[in-house]
Structures are given as C-alpha cells and as structure tokens.
Design an enzyme around this catalytic site. Sequence first.
Site, PDB file in Angstrom:
ATOM      1  N   ARG A   1      20.143  -5.579   1.600  1.00 28.10           N
ATOM      2  CA  ARG A   1      20.598  -4.303   1.058  1.00 28.10           C
ATOM      3  C   ARG A   1      21.363  -3.587   2.165  1.00 28.10           C
ATOM      4  O   ARG A   1      21.034  -3.723   3.348  1.00 28.10           O
ATOM      5  CB  ARG A   1      19.421  -3.441   0.600  1.00 28.10           C
ATOM      6  CG  ARG A   1      18.646  -4.018  -0.556  1.00 28.10           C
ATOM      7  CD  ARG A   1      19.420  -4.014  -1.840  1.00 28.10           C
ATOM      8  NE  ARG A   1      19.598  -2.653  -2.351  1.00 28.10           N
ATOM      9  CZ  ARG A   1      20.404  -2.346  -3.376  1.00 28.10           C
ATOM     10  NH1 ARG A   1      21.141  -3.274  -3.957  1.00 28.10           N
ATOM     11  NH2 ARG A   1      20.488  -1.099  -3.785  1.00 28.10           N
TER      12      ARG A   1
ATOM     13  N   TYR B   1      12.700  -6.830   8.806  1.00 23.69           N
ATOM     14  CA  TYR B   1      12.905  -5.424   9.150  1.00 23.69           C
ATOM     15  C   TYR B   1      11.936  -5.022  10.259  1.00 23.69           C
ATOM     16  O   TYR B   1      10.744  -5.328  10.206  1.00 23.69           O
ATOM     17  CB  TYR B   1      12.689  -4.512   7.934  1.00 23.69           C
ATOM     18  CG  TYR B   1      12.882  -3.063   8.292  1.00 23.69           C
ATOM     19  CD1 TYR B   1      14.163  -2.541   8.442  1.00 23.69           C
ATOM     20  CD2 TYR B   1      11.784  -2.242   8.536  1.00 23.69           C
ATOM     21  CE1 TYR B   1      14.343  -1.216   8.811  1.00 23.69           C
ATOM     22  CE2 TYR B   1      11.963  -0.917   8.898  1.00 23.69           C
ATOM     23  CZ  TYR B   1      13.246  -0.413   9.039  1.00 23.69           C
ATOM     24  OH  TYR B   1      13.425   0.896   9.412  1.00 23.69           O
TER      25      TYR B   1
ATOM     26  N   GLU C   1      22.953   9.283   1.955  1.00 28.92           N
ATOM     27  CA  GLU C   1      22.778   7.835   2.055  1.00 28.92           C
ATOM     28  C   GLU C   1      22.765   7.206   0.658  1.00 28.92           C
ATOM     29  O   GLU C   1      21.982   7.598  -0.198  1.00 28.92           O
ATOM     30  CB  GLU C   1      21.475   7.503   2.787  1.00 28.92           C
ATOM     31  CG  GLU C   1      21.444   8.043   4.207  1.00 28.92           C
ATOM     32  CD  GLU C   1      20.234   7.577   4.996  1.00 28.92           C
ATOM     33  OE1 GLU C   1      19.473   6.719   4.483  1.00 28.92           O
ATOM     34  OE2 GLU C   1      20.046   8.076   6.122  1.00 28.92           O
TER      35      GLU C   1
ATOM     36  N   ARG D   1      -3.119  10.629   1.722  1.00 32.08           N
ATOM     37  CA  ARG D   1      -3.840  11.360   2.756  1.00 32.08           C
ATOM     38  C   ARG D   1      -4.439  12.628   2.151  1.00 32.08           C
ATOM     39  O   ARG D   1      -3.708  13.487   1.663  1.00 32.08           O
ATOM     40  CB  ARG D   1      -2.898  11.719   3.909  1.00 32.08           C
ATOM     41  CG  ARG D   1      -2.273  10.514   4.579  1.00 32.08           C
ATOM     42  CD  ARG D   1      -1.389  10.942   5.716  1.00 32.08           C
ATOM     43  NE  ARG D   1      -0.649   9.835   6.285  1.00 32.08           N
ATOM     44  CZ  ARG D   1       0.281   9.968   7.226  1.00 32.08           C
ATOM     45  NH1 ARG D   1       0.576  11.172   7.704  1.00 32.08           N
ATOM     46  NH2 ARG D   1       0.914   8.917   7.697  1.00 32.08           N
TER      47      ARG D   1
ATOM     48  N   ARG E   1       0.851  -1.183   0.000  1.00 34.50           N
ATOM     49  CA  ARG E   1       0.000   0.000   0.000  1.00 34.50           C
ATOM     50  C   ARG E   1       0.895   1.243   0.000  1.00 34.50           C
ATOM     51  O   ARG E   1       2.020   1.216   0.462  1.00 34.50           O
ATOM     52  CB  ARG E   1      -0.945   0.021   1.195  1.00 34.50           C
ATOM     53  CG  ARG E   1      -0.268   0.134   2.537  1.00 34.50           C
ATOM     54  CD  ARG E   1      -1.248  -0.081   3.675  1.00 34.50           C
ATOM     55  NE  ARG E   1      -0.657   0.335   4.956  1.00 34.50           N
ATOM     56  CZ  ARG E   1      -0.797   1.522   5.509  1.00 34.50           C
ATOM     57  NH1 ARG E   1      -1.517   2.456   4.886  1.00 34.50           N
ATOM     58  NH2 ARG E   1      -0.251   1.814   6.662  1.00 34.50           N
TER      59      ARG E   1
ATOM     60  N   ASP F   1      10.687  -1.681  12.827  1.00 31.91           N
ATOM     61  CA  ASP F   1      10.781  -0.359  13.428  1.00 31.91           C
ATOM     62  C   ASP F   1      11.236  -0.542  14.875  1.00 31.91           C
ATOM     63  O   ASP F   1      11.114  -1.629  15.455  1.00 31.91           O
ATOM     64  CB  ASP F   1       9.427   0.357  13.389  1.00 31.91           C
ATOM     65  CG  ASP F   1       9.069   0.842  11.999  1.00 31.91           C
ATOM     66  OD1 ASP F   1       9.990   1.130  11.215  1.00 31.91           O
ATOM     67  OD2 ASP F   1       7.859   0.923  11.697  1.00 31.91           O
TER      68      ASP F   1
ATOM     69  N   ARG G   1      18.747  10.089   0.117  1.00 36.88           N
ATOM     70  CA  ARG G   1      18.320  11.196   0.960  1.00 36.88           C
ATOM     71  C   ARG G   1      19.518  11.827   1.647  1.00 36.88           C
ATOM     72  O   ARG G   1      20.599  11.247   1.701  1.00 36.88           O
ATOM     73  CB  ARG G   1      17.292  10.753   2.004  1.00 36.88           C
ATOM     74  CG  ARG G   1      17.766   9.700   2.989  1.00 36.88           C
ATOM     75  CD  ARG G   1      16.636   9.284   3.914  1.00 36.88           C
ATOM     76  NE  ARG G   1      17.071   8.348   4.939  1.00 36.88           N
ATOM     77  CZ  ARG G   1      16.309   7.906   5.934  1.00 36.88           C
ATOM     78  NH1 ARG G   1      15.064   8.340   6.045  1.00 36.88           N
ATOM     79  NH2 ARG G   1      16.776   7.049   6.816  1.00 36.88           N
TER      80      ARG G   1
END
Length: 366
Positions: A248, A347, A299, A175, A171, A349, A279
């Site tokens: 990666r 991965y 990066e 917004r 997804r 958070d 970024r």
Amino acid sequence: MKYDYLIVGAGLFGAVFARQAMDQGKSCLVIDRRSHTGGNIHCETVEDIRVHRYGAHIFHTSDEEVWQYVNRFVHFNHYINSPVAVYGDELYNMPFNMNTFSRMWNIRTPAEAKEIIRKQIEELNIGEPKNLEEQALKLVGRDVYEKLVKGYTEKQWGRPCDQLPAFIIRRLPLRFVYDNNYFSDPHQGIPVEGYNALTDALLDGAEVRLDTDYAEFIRENPDIAQKTVFTGMIDEFFDFCYGALEYRTVTFETEVLDCDNYQGNAVVNYTSRDVPYTRIIEHKHFEFGTQPKTVISREYPAAWQPGAEPYYPVNDEKNQALYQKYAALAASRPDVIFGGRLGGYKYYDMDKVIRAALDTAAAELG
C-alpha cells in the site's frame, strides 16, 4: 574491491549499519535513488516548520539500548502522541480509552464501559472470526468498530473489512483509564535537532551518492565492494522473477495555511469512509511551534503501482508465500545482506528497524 560495504538505501537500517561498520574501521559507500538521505524519516523545512515529508514519524521505544543509541546523536523533546479521531461531527480521543468511552456513551466509570462492550460482543455471538470485520467486532463491540475502526481500516487497505483477513487485527487495545497517550513505551519524542540531523550523524564519514539507482550502478561497478547491504525491494533485486509483492502507498496533499493553528493537534484521524483521506497532520505541533503560519498534510492511501513509494507490505497469505520464495533466493546470496522494511518485506517502527540493524551489524561484524 574499493569498499568493504556497498549500502543500498540511506534510510535508518542502512545508516545504522554504516555507522556500526565505520566504527569498526570499515569503509562504506551508501547509495540512494532519492535525492536525500534518511528514507521516510526525511524532513523538509517549510515556513520555518519541519515537515515530515513521508508522513508522521514519532519515535517511541521500550528498548533501552536503542534509546541510549539514538541519544548519542540527537536529543528528544517531550512530545506525546495523543491523536484524536473525527467521525462525522463527533470527536473522540485515541487510543480507545475512558475519554473515548465517556464521549461515546456519556458514562464515567470503567465498569460502565466494560459492561457496554461486553454486552455488544455477547449480542454479536461471533465464533471463530472469518475476516477482519468479525475479528474487530469480537474485540471491541459494534460502536467502537463502526465509528473508529471500520472506515479508517477500509481506506487504509482499499477493501471492505469483511474482505480482509482476520489476522491483520490481532488485538485492539482497550484502556479503561483516562489516558490519551497512544504509546505505552517509556521513551517517546521528536528529535530537537530534527530527523535529518540523526541521519547526518549516522552517515558521518561515509561516502554517500544520491540520485543513484542500484541496478544501473552495479552494472557499471560490479566489483565496487566486498559485500552489499540491500534495503530496497527484495523482489526488485531479483528482477521480480516470481512476480511483484504487493504494497500500500500513501500520497500527501500538503499546504501552507495563513493561520497559526489549524486543528490544535498534530494528528487528527478521519474515520468515516466518505472522507477520502485517513488523517491530517499539522507538523508544527510535533515541536510545539509558534510560527505565524502552519503546514498541514492530508494522507490518501492507495494501491502501490510501479513508480510510487512502497509503504506498507500487504502481509496476507498470498504475499507471505511469495516473499518466502524471495527469501530463499536471498539465502543463496551470502554476498548480500537484506534488511529494512523493503528488504525484509515487513513493517517496522523506527526503534525496531534500528534494533534490527544493530543486531545485523553485530552478527556481521562480530
């Protein structure tokens, strides 16, 4: 057996498990091959600015228990992650919201934005997406995809979007409000005392040995602990017997600039394919710094090679099948708990890895 637990890796998973075990009277030895604790949340001070050595880490969570837990050790400022994206000479707000759409199409209302996106998706007439490109186009239309998704994603994964599996992007939130807050979690910020203070508090009372490689250490100390908590690479633990899992990695080009404000924002993404980095992070803005100089980090994503830091698991079908073979081996080792991003080939958070560590510790310690 000298210790109850040998904890391999002083990152968040290992440090939280150590804290929980020590709070129940268990003895812990924590080892890490790096020269510092904290794993990828470790910070270094440069020009009186806390620099996120391994990339930007912004704490955010909807998990009240995790929020209360971390606030036992540190306090958080009110930093809100509101990145911007540069595409050529155009500047857009992230995430995709009404500020983005207004800038892109010179419109004002949600109804206008929805209609433009609906028409673009309808004109593409994509059935079941066969790759990431088709998946993204079906979600956001051509303009948002071409300017803000395509180049960034191809740099991140090192392959054209039409050669990446569709499931990587399940997804892409759109917004239709004027709100640049990247996260929707109720709790967000950067530790006022810094991430190193969080790690130090979690590991307080544990014996910690840095610059220590697990394989070498365990050969010399095979009976050092009753049980091992392993947060390194699961394929490396088993000597890559089925082959290496893919990752990666990211390299950072960090420099001190003789100005007090380089880009006016902590996070600026560069979404065009012809810009080699994804970024630029300007670290002082995470803590509303007013130092006379500034520190930035560019990066550069790359394919992982032995000796580099593994950052992002490549969770495609081939690697998931390979991981399942290692997970089956892990299940045959009741003396070892595998956890964290590398131990679970997943991965996380920050709040999710803390939650996983808390749950693992609860199941183990009772």
